[in-house]
Scaffold this active site. Structure first.
Site: not given
Ligand code: DGL
Length: 270
Positions: A7-8, A39-40, A70-72, A162, A194-196
């Site tokens: 993940d990011s 990363y977003g 990470c979805n991004t 975060e 998104c993971t969060h």
């Molecule tokens: N982990 C990223 C996701 O699932 C979210 C955090 C980021 O923007 O890096 O999209």
């Protein structure tokens, strides 16, 4: 026989937790690219280069199979990685396909032509880069027809989570849901892409109303991984030890992760 989870940052720990519950004996090596998160808001080239570097690091840990939690990264880099970069003896899998299979009631490996499905109006909540990639709509179109997707880039939510600012995160979620509902007043399903966002699931559900089915990824990804490993046991790499790696400051990341998951987690330098 370890599997890598990338993940990011620390958000992918929601996926790691679900995988640990589903496959308690499987060693997992987690890598958070905290030095470069979020990363977003990055360009697709940037996300591609950073994700490739992180995946190589996990291969070096004996993880032949890496899950992009990470979805991004899954949205902006995975297709290009699979088409141009991943060697034959390695696998990199993302988090969109298990979600879309659940949404379209498909089994893994069902490659039949796209068909009509029960759900017709879907709200997607994700980072700006994920929304801009249109990867969700692309993968959905392979499997379903007649599904209207309205995507809401949820600026600020990841940062608020975060920073541990729950009040701000809740306010932002409510305002993003309102913005989406102005364009799609009655979604039948909502995807938390998104993971969060699983940490804010109750707020999303409340703002969307009880009639909207909210799809959250972590358990779907864990189930899909368990299924994959039954079919492809040779993809269990040579690694044997679970560990948490970060490109950021291990002390700061450990303390944030411990707060995020409400259990002690110790990161090592990547
Ligand atoms: N982990 C990223 C996701 O699932 C979210 C955090 C980021 O923007 O890096 O999209």
């Amino acid at each position: 026989m370890a599997v890598g989870v990338f993940d990011s940052g620390i958000g992918g720990l929601t996926v790691l937790d679900a995988v640990t519950r589903r496959l308690p004996d499987l060693p997992l090596v987690y890598l958070g690219d905290n030095a470069h998160a979020p990363y977003g808001v990055r360009t697709h080239d940037d996300i591609f280069n950073l994700t490739c570097a992180a995946v190589e690091r996990l291969w070096a840990e004996g993880c032949d199979l890496v899950i992009l939690a990470c979805n991004t990264a899954s949205a902006a880099a995975l297709k290009r990685m699979q088409e141009t970069w991943v060697p034959k003896d390695k696998r990199v899998l993302g988090v969109f396909v298990p979600m879309i299979e659940a949404l379209t009631e498909r089994q893994w490996g069902d490659n039949s032509p796209p068909r009509e499905v029960a759900v017709r109006h879907v709200a997607l909540f994700a980072t700006p880069a994920t929304v801009a990639s249109r990867a969700f709509q692309r993968e959905l179109a392979f499997r379903a027809i007649g599904v209207d997707v309205e995507a809401q880039p949820c600026g600020g939510v990841v940062d608020a989570i975060e920073q541990g600012d729950e009040i701000l995160a809740e306010a932002l979620v409510r305002s993003h849901v309102e913005a989406l509902k102005r364009r799609m007043p009655h979604p039948q399903a909502a995807v938390l892409g998104c993971t969060h966002y699983p940490l804010m699931e109750a707020t999303f559900q409340e703002a969307l109303g009880p009639d909207v089915k909210v799809f959250s990824q972590a358990n779907l990804v864990a189930e899909s991984l368990a299924d994959y490993l039954v079919r492809r046991p040779e993809m269990l790499g040579s690694g044997t030890e679970s560990k948490f790696l970060t490109t950021g400051d291990p002390k700061a990341v450990s303390s944030k992760a411990t707060q995020f998951l409400r259990r002690r987690i110790t990161f090592e330098p990547a």
